[in-house]
Scaffold this active site. Structure first.
Site, PDB file in Angstrom:
ATOM      1  N   HIS A 129       0.803  -1.237   0.000  1.00  0.00           N
ATOM      2  CA  HIS A 129       0.000   0.000   0.000  1.00  0.00           C
ATOM      3  C   HIS A 129       0.832   1.282   0.000  1.00  0.00           C
ATOM      4  O   HIS A 129       0.272   2.360  -0.104  1.00  0.00           O
ATOM      5  CB  HIS A 129      -0.919   0.053   1.225  1.00  0.00           C
ATOM      6  CG  HIS A 129      -1.947  -1.031   1.278  1.00  0.00           C
ATOM      7  ND1 HIS A 129      -2.807  -1.277   0.228  1.00  0.00           N
ATOM      8  CD2 HIS A 129      -2.261  -1.929   2.242  1.00  0.00           C
ATOM      9  CE1 HIS A 129      -3.602  -2.289   0.557  1.00  0.00           C
ATOM     10  NE2 HIS A 129      -3.289  -2.703   1.769  1.00  0.00           N
ATOM     11  N   ASP A 157      -3.542 -10.719  -1.315  1.00  0.00           N
ATOM     12  CA  ASP A 157      -3.958 -10.076  -0.066  1.00  0.00           C
ATOM     13  C   ASP A 157      -5.437  -9.655  -0.209  1.00  0.00           C
ATOM     14  O   ASP A 157      -5.902  -9.390  -1.313  1.00  0.00           O
ATOM     15  CB  ASP A 157      -3.082  -8.841   0.143  1.00  0.00           C
ATOM     16  CG  ASP A 157      -3.195  -8.225   1.518  1.00  0.00           C
ATOM     17  OD1 ASP A 157      -2.269  -8.405   2.317  1.00  0.00           O
ATOM     18  OD2 ASP A 157      -4.211  -7.523   1.779  1.00  0.00           O
TER      19      ASP A 157
HETATM   20 ZN   LIG Z   1      -4.361  -6.746   3.507  1.00  0.00          ZN
END
Ligand SMILES: [Zn+2]
Length: 378
Positions: A136, A171
């Site tokens: 991220h 994920d």
């Molecule tokens: Zn995650």
């Protein structure tokens, strides 16, 4: 026993660092995975080895992150926190400032890059850094427990070496930082399977986000409905991922192995068991390409440790038969509620779950089949 050389990347140095106690992100997952595997005798033997990380240097980090951001990170951990830092996501509930924050991020990233170097030199075909997976982070922004984007740096380094890179992110959260880094490029294909971004952080990763310019068709996003279960997931995976990998024909696969998709994860709403991870990895191994795997999310620590240990057995060609695994795993995993080894029990799926998950999932699969596959002659 496989002839593929597999390396597990970890060292005690990584164990010195942890996020603040109230943060759901637990760095200890890597050490516990290593301890489990070591106890089961799965970190040594023919073609199997361990390697320690080497901290990534500032010039390396600057290939993806801005100097201003790295400077703010360093300053923040020394107590010089500025409003500018907050604008870059530093000092938020998701990316708290803690002692050793910069050093940890540089070391965890270095662990991923050790895997890159070993794959490039041919000294490993498979590398796993359970302390990696910070997908991220953006060039000038920390987000979602991620400060330095090791996945993006790994893909960049491999691409610089002339490799075609397939980035697969399983994920539960969209791999936004990596997708963004390569959104206009065709030498790195990013595929992310994640929970519906209308329901979950980071709010990106819809089917229509397919890359732009030269990168059009090289960013693939498959949103998964809440409640997605093993068979539904594998149906979606098989429909899209192997055909895309086959068409793209990568030299290397970078694999973000977050386990927050597993049923019981406190931050998400999917319903997978780790048996799905075995199927995914077996699907990747069929392409016979080097695989660099990293950790990622996974907020039920017990389940994450088991899933990563299981993933390593498959990646390194040491998959145990079920009886032996149960015997060894039951002893090694200090589990309080499950003594059955590394694999999860199968989960019951209700009719209601099928009725809500399958139609929505099918719509997403069909959208991608219509919008992306034809760009690859499929
Ligand atoms: Zn995650």
């Amino acid at each position: 026993m496989s002839e593929r050389k597999a390396v597990f990347i970890h060292s005690e140095e990584l164990e010195q660092y942890s996020y603040p106690a109230d943060c759901p992100f637990k760095t200890e997952r890597a050490a516990r995975t290593r301890k489990t595997l070591y106890g089961m005798g799965l970190l040594s033997g023919d073609g199997i080895s361990e390697a320690p990380p080497v901290s990534a240097t500032r010039p390396t980090l600057k290939k993806f992150h801005s100097a201003r951001y790295l400077h703010a990170m360093k300053n923040a951990e020394k107590g010089h926190w500025e409003l500018d830092a907050l604008r870059m996501g530093l000092g938020t509930p998701d990316c708290p400032i803690f002692r050793g924050m910069y050093d940890y991020a540089a070391l965890a990233t270095g662990a991923t890059l050790v895997g890159v170097e070993m794959i490039l030199s041919g000294s490993a075909h498979v590398a796993f850094n359970p302390s990696g997976g910070y997908h991220h982070a953006f060039p000038e922004k920390a987000a979602g427990f991620c400060y330095i984007n090791d996945n993006a740096l790994a893909c960049m380094t491999l691409a610089e070496a002339g490799k075609r890179v397939l980035y697969l992110d399983v994920d539960v959260h969209n791999g936004d930082g990596v997708a963004h880094a390569f959104y206009g490029r065709s030498d790195v294909m990013t595929i992310s399977l994640h929970e519906n971004p209308a329901l979950l952080f980071p709010g990106t990763g819809f089917e229509h986000e397919i890359g732009e310019g030269q990168g059009r068709g090289y960013c693939v996003n498959l949103p998964l409905p809440a409640g997605t279960f093993d068979q539904a997931y594998m149906h979606a995976f098989e429909s899209l991922v192997p055909p895309l990998i086959g068409a793209f024909d990568p030299d290397v696969i970078v694999f973000e192995l977050g386990t927050d998709t597993l049923a019981g994860d406190p931050l998400a709403h999917l319903y997978l068991t780790n048996n799905t991870y075995v199927e995914i990895i077996n699907g990747l191994l069929r392409f016979d390409k080097p695989i660099l795997a990293t950790g990622g999310g996974g907020y039920n620590v017990e389940n994450t440790v088991r899933a990563w240990a299981l993933a390593w057995t498959v990646l390194s060609g040491q998959e145990l038969d079920q009886g032996m695994e149960a015997a060894l795993g039951g002893v090694m995993l200090e589990s309080t509620d499950w003594q059955g080894g590394l694999r999860d029990r199968e989960m019951p799926v209700t009719n209601q779950q099928r009725e809500t998950v399958l139609p929505a999932l099918e719509r997403s699969i069909e959208t991608i089949k219509a919008n992306v596959l034809p760009l690859h002659g499929l």
